[in-house]
Write a protein that holds these residues in place. Structure first.
Motif, PDB file in Angstrom:
ATOM      1  N   GLN A 135      10.877  -0.302   8.528  1.00 21.29           N
ATOM      2  CA  GLN A 135      10.448  -1.655   8.167  1.00 21.29           C
ATOM      3  C   GLN A 135      10.512  -2.595   9.378  1.00 21.29           C
ATOM      4  O   GLN A 135       9.711  -3.507   9.516  1.00 21.29           O
ATOM      5  CB  GLN A 135      11.320  -2.180   7.022  1.00 21.29           C
ATOM      6  N   GLY A 169       9.292   8.896  -0.453  1.00 22.89           N
ATOM      7  CA  GLY A 169       9.236   7.903   0.625  1.00 22.89           C
ATOM      8  C   GLY A 169       7.825   7.629   1.129  1.00 22.89           C
ATOM      9  O   GLY A 169       7.640   6.837   2.058  1.00 22.89           O
ATOM     10  N   ALA A 176       5.083   6.013   0.046  1.00 26.98           N
ATOM     11  CA  ALA A 176       4.537   4.650   0.021  1.00 26.98           C
ATOM     12  C   ALA A 176       5.171   3.814   1.138  1.00 26.98           C
ATOM     13  O   ALA A 176       4.504   2.970   1.745  1.00 26.98           O
ATOM     14  CB  ALA A 176       4.779   4.006  -1.335  1.00 26.98           C
ATOM     15  N   ASP A 177       6.445   4.044   1.396  1.00 30.27           N
ATOM     16  CA  ASP A 177       7.150   3.302   2.443  1.00 30.27           C
ATOM     17  C   ASP A 177       6.618   3.666   3.830  1.00 30.27           C
ATOM     18  O   ASP A 177       6.381   2.801   4.676  1.00 30.27           O
ATOM     19  CB  ASP A 177       8.655   3.587   2.373  1.00 30.27           C
ATOM     20  N   ALA A 201       3.145   2.295   4.272  1.00 32.14           N
ATOM     21  CA  ALA A 201       3.109   0.840   4.407  1.00 32.14           C
ATOM     22  C   ALA A 201       3.659   0.382   5.753  1.00 32.14           C
ATOM     23  O   ALA A 201       3.208  -0.632   6.297  1.00 32.14           O
ATOM     24  CB  ALA A 201       3.906   0.193   3.269  1.00 32.14           C
ATOM     25  N   LEU A 202       4.619   1.094   6.308  1.00 38.49           N
ATOM     26  CA  LEU A 202       5.452   0.514   7.362  1.00 38.49           C
ATOM     27  C   LEU A 202       5.394   1.194   8.730  1.00 38.49           C
ATOM     28  O   LEU A 202       5.783   0.594   9.727  1.00 38.49           O
ATOM     29  CB  LEU A 202       6.912   0.493   6.887  1.00 38.49           C
ATOM     30  N   THR A 248      -0.851   5.438  -4.672  1.00 39.05           N
ATOM     31  CA  THR A 248       0.591   5.548  -4.443  1.00 39.05           C
ATOM     32  C   THR A 248       0.953   5.027  -3.058  1.00 39.05           C
ATOM     33  O   THR A 248       1.909   4.272  -2.904  1.00 39.05           O
ATOM     34  CB  THR A 248       1.050   7.019  -4.546  1.00 39.05           C
ATOM     35  N   SER A 249       0.207   5.468  -2.057  1.00 38.10           N
ATOM     36  CA  SER A 249       0.547   5.177  -0.662  1.00 38.10           C
ATOM     37  C   SER A 249      -0.682   4.607   0.028  1.00 38.10           C
ATOM     38  O   SER A 249      -1.735   5.243   0.061  1.00 38.10           O
ATOM     39  CB  SER A 249       0.999   6.453   0.047  1.00 38.10           C
ATOM     40  N   PRO A 250      -0.560   3.394   0.592  1.00 40.44           N
ATOM     41  CA  PRO A 250      -1.746   2.702   1.078  1.00 40.44           C
ATOM     42  C   PRO A 250      -2.309   3.233   2.377  1.00 40.44           C
ATOM     43  O   PRO A 250      -1.588   3.433   3.348  1.00 40.44           O
ATOM     44  CB  PRO A 250      -1.250   1.259   1.252  1.00 40.44           C
ATOM     45  N   VAL A 303      -3.239  -7.805   1.617  1.00 39.92           N
ATOM     46  CA  VAL A 303      -2.163  -7.552   0.649  1.00 39.92           C
ATOM     47  C   VAL A 303      -0.775  -7.785   1.243  1.00 39.92           C
ATOM     48  O   VAL A 303       0.221  -7.721   0.525  1.00 39.92           O
ATOM     49  CB  VAL A 303      -2.235  -6.130   0.040  1.00 39.92           C
ATOM     50  N   LEU A 315       0.388  -6.213   4.287  1.00 38.71           N
ATOM     51  CA  LEU A 315       0.880  -5.143   5.173  1.00 38.71           C
ATOM     52  C   LEU A 315       0.515  -5.523   6.608  1.00 38.71           C
ATOM     53  O   LEU A 315      -0.659  -5.651   6.947  1.00 38.71           O
ATOM     54  CB  LEU A 315       0.254  -3.795   4.792  1.00 38.71           C
TER      55      LEU A 315
END
Lengths: 295, 254
Positions: B92, B131, B133-134, B137-138, B161-163, B175, B177
């Motif tokens: 993150q 993990g 999606a995390d 995203a990150l 589920t995961s972008p 959104v 991100l």
């Protein structure tokens, strides 16, 4: 008060129908299979299970009819594959309907962390834009009051009880853990109370000899049971996960007349038959773990 | 260095390993990427560091074959064993250069679904995000590894589920991100990059022996191919030796 007791007594005293229970929080390691199987034996019902990645333990509890809801990021076992009891419960309501509160690993970890810190939510930058957060009961998109950034607020999740398996602890429940820790520390702090199982009950002096290693303080813990439980899930420093054991829990025994027969998943292994818990008992009767080398 | 014994999964693992540059911080993920990281670390990226969502950080390949991140050889000799929140905070915070992902479905804009599938009209519940999606995203960039078949390559995922790039470039910023997105998709048939303008997946290479028609038939939208479409280089002798060392029984690459 005496905290050390047999596992059956600990579950009988502290695990009630309908409770929110965090367990299997170590992410593949230190999965408390013995405690889970004792919950099955004592036929607890309507439990809400919390855990990021639960190994096959959640699947077993679901298959045994103990669970009404799962709050998790991933249900299954990486080695053994798809969790068929979980699937069957979600898709067909067998043995009973199962609600799922979907998370990512980080969001479920933050929900539990918020409770551990005593705050109503924690902000995050993850999972924005996904279907996971859409209409989620525990997540809201918010604007940061400092930066104006769009953030995800993850609401606190406080378990009634967290069940952990540790390498060792003393009679007060002060526990030494090692290896990867997942969300075990946060889950212990978030819950109303903790049921601790340990490979080895040690003298108080062993714990105080290495205070950095004490990752769960005993004042959080209500019950301590010494249980050899290393093999089913794997326990850093002690044992590998037992792949063969996982395999055995999937194939046997099948109720007569309900063979796989090309269906998408094998029949429910405990579909209302007498002796339905036999395969789970087999899984629970773990052998004795190897002793740690140096101590 | 192609021989008839080379499998598509070996091609995928070698390609995945090459996505890791020396010195990078890698969020490793499960299955094939575990092997890709071990391979990169042993060959061209000796200073790469691997983060695992269960709380393991390591700078050396596991000393023995592993099936999953919690296996003892992935913990023994690790740099650090910590918590999920600790490793995911690095993610993150923006310190992870590349993250690896898989999925049951991947769509035109690199979005992933690991939550719900459908088989002949019947909804099938999958394990969920974990993990993924995390990481999606990150991480600063992601690499997706997926088996290439039509039911896994819909124009639009059934459940996001995961972008990836959502509905196209600019969606991630909209959104909230602030970074990242898929850089590469490595399938069992070829390798894709992403168009800088539209965010759409673009075919960059075909694996040895795969035709464009074959790949198009297994994809749920009209695939755009790069003008300089190439053949994916197969594993070198060195890469193949390392793959066989880390996966001696061919559990993942057989």
């Amino acid at each position: 008060m005496q905290k050390v007791m047999a596992l059956a007594e600990a579950v009988s005293r502290y695990v009630r129908d309908g409770m929110v229970i965090a367990m299997g929080t170590g992410l593949e390691s230190c999965i408390p299979f013995a405690a889970g199987h004792e919950i099955i034996r004592q036929r607890r019902r309507d439990l809400v299970l919390v855990g990021p990645i639960s190994d096959i333990l959640f699947d077993q509890l679901i298959g045994a009819g103990c669970v009404s809801k799962v709050i998790a990021a991933w249900v299954g076992n990486v080695g053994a594959g798809i969790a068929y009891n979980f699937r069957r419960a979600v898709e067909e309501g067998i043995p009973r309907p199962l609600a799922v509160e979907d998370h990512s690993n980080l969001t479920v970890a933050l929900a539990v962390s918020a409770a551990a810190m005593g705050v109503p939510y924690l902000p995050a930058r993850t999972a924005l834009g996904t279907d996971i957060v859409r209409d989620h009961e525990r997540m809201r998109e918010v604007t940061c009051p400092f930066t104006g950034d769009r953030l995800l607020a993850v609401g606190a999740l406080r378990p009634d009880i967290t069940i952990l398996h540790a390498q060792r602890c003393d009679r007060h429940g002060n526990a030494h853990l090692w290896g990867n820790l997942g969300i075990s520390l946060e889950a212990a702090r978030a819950a109303e109370t903790v049921l601790l199982t340990c490979e080895e009950l040690v003298d108080d002096a062993v714990i105080t000899s290495d205070p950095n290693r004490t990752l769960v303080p005993g004042f959080l813990v209500s019950a301590v049971a010494e249980v050899r439980d290393a093999r089913a899930g794997g326990l850093p420093g002690l044992a590998r996960p037992d792949g063969a054991r996982h395999a055995r829990t999937r194939g046997v025994p099948e109720p007569p007349g309900r063979g796989p027969g090309g269906t998408a998943s094998p029949p429910h292994p405990a579909a209302g038959r007498p002796g339905e818990l036999r395969f789970l008992r087999t899984a629970a009767s773990c052998g004795r773990a190897r002793s740690p080398g140096a101590r | 260095m192609r021989t008839s014994a080379i499998t598509r999964r070996q091609v995928m693992v070698a390609a995945a390993a090459r996505e890791i540059r020396d010195g990078e911080v890698v969020f490793v993920g499960m299955r094939l990427p575990l092997l890709g990281f071990a391979l990169a670390r042993a060959l061209h990226a000796p200073r790469a560091v691997g983060l695992f969502e269960n709380g393991v950080i390591r700078s050396s390949p596991p000393a023995a074959p592993i099936i999953t991140m919690g296996d003892p050889p992935n913990i023994a000799g690790a740099l650090m064993c910590t918590t999920l929140v600790d490793v995911m905070s690095h993610l993150q915070r923006g310190r992870v250069d590349v993250g690896f992902l898989g999925g049951a479905e991947v769509d035109r804009f690199g979005n992933l679904n690991t939550t719900w599938a459908e088989d002949r009209g019947r909804r099938i519940r999958l394990p969920g995000s974990g993990g993924a999606a995390d990481i999606a995203a990150l991480a600063r960039r992601t690499v997706v590894l997926v088996h290439h078949e039509r039911r896994r390559f819909p124009e639009r995922v059934r459940y996001l589920t995961s972008p990836g790039f959502g509905t196209g470039r600019g969606w991630r910023e909209t959104v909230g991100l602030s970074r990242g997105g898929p850089g590469r998709v490595i399938t069992s048939l070829g390798m894709f990059g992403f168009d800088a303008e539209s965010g759409e997946m673009v075919l960059e290479s075909l694996h040895p022996g795969v035709t464009l028609e074959e790949l198009r038939a297994e994809t749920g939208w009209p695939v755009r191919a790069a003008p300089d479409l190439r053949e994916t280089p197969g594993p070198t002798r060195e890469e193949l030796d390392a793959i066989r060392r880390f996966d001696p029984d061919g559990l993942w690459t057989g």
